[in-house]
Scaffold this motif. Structure first.
Motif, short mmCIF file in Angstrom:
data_model
loop_
_atom_site.label_atom_id
_atom_site.label_comp_id
_atom_site.label_asym_id
_atom_site.label_seq_id
_atom_site.Cartn_x
_atom_site.Cartn_y
_atom_site.Cartn_z
N TYR A 208 15.07 -50.46 -37.50
CA TYR A 208 15.99 -49.46 -38.06
C TYR A 208 15.80 -49.32 -39.56
CZ TYR A 208 20.24 -47.68 -40.18
OH TYR A 208 21.13 -46.97 -40.97
N ALA A 212 14.55 -45.95 -41.46
CA ALA A 212 15.45 -45.26 -42.39
C ALA A 212 14.87 -45.19 -43.79
CB ALA A 212 16.81 -45.96 -42.41
N ALA A 308 23.86 -51.11 -40.97
CA ALA A 308 23.89 -49.67 -41.20
C ALA A 308 24.75 -49.31 -42.40
CB ALA A 308 24.40 -48.96 -39.94
N ARG A 312 23.47 -47.65 -45.93
CA ARG A 312 23.95 -46.32 -46.34
C ARG A 312 24.76 -46.36 -47.63
NH1 ARG A 312 23.91 -42.38 -48.13
NH2 ARG A 312 24.33 -40.28 -47.36
N GLN A 405 22.73 -40.87 -41.75
CA GLN A 405 21.46 -41.49 -42.08
C GLN A 405 21.17 -41.37 -43.57
OE1 GLN A 405 20.10 -43.28 -39.83
NE2 GLN A 405 21.34 -42.55 -38.13
N THR A 407 18.93 -39.99 -45.25
CA THR A 407 17.99 -38.93 -45.60
C THR A 407 18.62 -38.04 -46.64
OG1 THR A 407 18.83 -37.76 -43.66
CG2 THR A 407 16.75 -38.93 -43.42
#
Length: 422
Positions: A208, A212, A308, A312, A405, A407
Motif C-alpha cells: 500500500y 501510494a 493509511a 495521508r 488517497q 494523489t
C-alpha cells in the motif's frame, strides 16, 4: 501526547526543502516547479487571423456592400507579405500582411470574380465589419517577461502546453523525494507467493505505501520487511540513511508493548524524537524523529487504517513541505450519519460521498470504523475529519473532508475549496 495540529506543526518545522534541478519539459509533468517561470516571448508572437477570410485595413471601406480587389493569399506558416491596401485572402493562423489589421470571415463576403488560376480577385462585404475584428494580437495571451507559472505548483499537462508554446524546453523542478519503507512484524509474510504459516498474515502495509507514494511521484528507494527485533530494524534504518533517503516510513512496533522497540531503537541510533503519541484515532502511537544524517522518520502503528491515516495526514504534508507545495484546500460536505466522537481526539473516518438533487455534497460515514478493516477503506471516497472539540455531530453537520488517497487531485471535481487544510 500532543494534538494533531501541534504534531504537524512540529513535524513540518523540521522539514528541509529539497534542492532544485533542471528537467526537460518532456519529463516535467507531475514534478514541482522550484523557480518562477517568466515568458521569454509574446504569445502569440505576431498578429494573425482568427479565422479563414479576407484581411482588410480599418482605414478602408468596411460597410456592407463595399467591394475590394484581392491582392493575394496568405496561409499559416507563410512569411509576412509587404505593405498592401485593399483585401488579401487569409487563412486561420496566418500573419497579417503589413498595413492590414482586420479580418472578415469568408462566409460574410460575396465572391465577385476570380483570376485565371481560380483565386479570388474581387469580393463584396455582406455585413459591416468592426475595425480589428477576428485578429489575434501579439502578446494578447501572454506578454513577454510576464510571470506565467509560480514556484511551488505541480506541473500539469496544461502547464506543459503553455510552456511548450513559449518555446521553453527545460524548467527547474524540485528534486524527487527519496523514501524508504520498513515494515516490522514476525507475523508478516512478505512473499505473497508463499503459503501462510500458522499465525502469519500477508504484508499489506508495504505494498500500500509503495503504491501510494509512487502515485505521488515519490521515489521509493526500498521496501523491506523485518522481524520483531531491534537489531534488524536498526540495520534497515541505517541502510536507508546510507542510501541517502529523505524520509523513512516504518510500520508497527511503536506502541507500549514488549515488542514495541522502535522508540528506543531510534534513540539508540542517535535520532532526535520530535514527538510520540498524537491525540487522534486511529494511529495514536505515531512517532516522528530526525536521524543524525538528516532523514526524517515517521514510525506508524501497524494496523492498516493507522498506516493509511499516518500516510495521508502526516507523510503527505511532509512530502508537500519538502517539495515546497502549498497547503491543501479545505473541502466540506454535509454529514448524513450522526457521530459521537470522543472528546480530545481528532477522528479520521472513512466515508462515501454523494451529491443530492440540489448539488450539495453529502458524506455517509461507513459502519464500524475498526482500524483493521481494509475493505471499507477500498470502498470509501473520502476521509471525514472531526476535530478534538467536535462534540456530538448530528446529521446535517457541515464537516471537513479530505481525499482518500495521497494523489494530487481530488476524485470529485464538483467540490469547492474554501481555504487551507489545518
Amino acid at each position: 501526547m500532543i494534538s494533531y495540529a501541534q504534531a504537524l506543526e512540529r513535524l513540518c518545522a523540521d522539514v528541509r526543502p529539497l534542492a532544485g534541478e533542471a528537467c526537460p519539459l518532456s519529463a516535467a509533468s507531475g514534478r514541482v516547479l522550484a523557480r518562477d517561470v517568466a515568458s521569454p516571448m509574446d504569445l502569440p508572437s505576431f498578429d494573425h487571423a482568427a479565422m479563414d477570410g479576407y484581411a482588410l485595413s480599418a482605414k478602408g471601406a468596411l460597410e456592407a456592400g463595399a467591394e475590394h480587389d484581392v491582392g493575394g493569399s496568405q496561409a499559416a506558416g507563410d512569411a509576412t507579405t509587404g505593405a498592401h491596401c485593399g483585401a488579401w485572402e487569409i487563412m486561420t493562423g496566418a500573419p497579417l500582411p503589413d498595413g492590414l489589421d482586420t479580418v472578415v470571415p469568408v462566409e460574410r463576403t460575396q465572391l465577385l470574380s476570380q483570376d485565371d488560376d481560380g483565386m479570388p480577385a474581387r469580393i463584396r462585404l455582406l455585413e459591416p465589419v468592426e475595425p480589428g475584428a477576428n485578429v489575434r494580437l501579439a502578446g494578447s495571451d501572454v506578454a513577454r517577461r510576464a510571470h506565467v507559472l509560480p514556484a511551488g505548483i505541480r506541473i500539469e499537462p496544461a502547464h506543459v502546453m503553455l510552456l511548450a508554446a513559449l518555446g521553453i524546453t527545460h524548467v527547474e523542478v524540485v528534486r524527487t523525494p527519496r523514501v524508504a519503507i520498513v515494515c516490522t512484524g514476525k507475523e508478516l509474510q512478505p512473499d505473497p507467493t508463499q503459503p501462510l504459516a500458522a499465525g502469519q498474515i500477508h504484508n499489506s502495509n508495504g505494498p500500500y505505501l509503495r503504491a501510494a507514494l509512487a502515485a505521488m511521484g515519490v521515489q521509493v528507494v526500498s521496501c523491506e520487511t523485518v522481524d520483531d527485533t531491534s537489531d534488524n530494524y536498526a540495520r534497515a534504518v541505517q541502510a536507508a540513511c546510507t542510501a541517502g533517503v529523505d524520509l523513512i516510513v516504518s510500520t508497527g512496533a511503536v506502541s507500549m508493548g514488549r515488542y514495541d522497540f522502535v522508540p528506543e531503537t531510534l534513540r539508540g541510533l542517535g535520532a532526535e524524537v520530535l514527538f510520540h503519541k498524537v491525540a487522534m484515532r486511529p494511529g495514536k502511537p505515531l512517532l516522528a524523529a530526525r536521524m543524525r544524517g538528516g532523514a526524517l522518520v515517521l514510525a506508524l502503528p501497524g494496523t492498516p487504517m493507522a498506516v493509511a491515516v499516518g500516510l495521508r495526514f502526516f507523510t503527505v504534508p511532509v512530502l508537500r513541505a519538502m517539495q515546497r507545495l502549498g497547503s491543501e484546500p479545505i473541502l466540506h460536505a454535509c454529514l448524513d450519519t450522526a457521530q459521537q466522537p470522543k472528546q480530545g481526539l481528532r477522528h479520521f473516518l472513512r466515508a462515501t460521498l454523494f451529491q443530492d438533487g440540489e448539488g450539495r455534497l453529502h458524506a455517509v460515514v461507513q459502519g464500524p470504523q475498526h482500524p483493521f478493516r481494509i475493505r471499507p477503506f477500498a470502498e470509501a471516497d473520502a476521509w471525514v475529519v472531526l476535530p478534538e472539540t467536535a462534540g456530538d455531530c448530528p446529521a446535517g453537520t457541515l464537516v471537513q473532508i479530505v481525499s482518500m488517497q495521497a494523489t494530487p487531485a481530488f476524485p470529485l471535481t464538483r467540490m469547492h475549496a474554501s481555504g487551507a487544510m489545518a
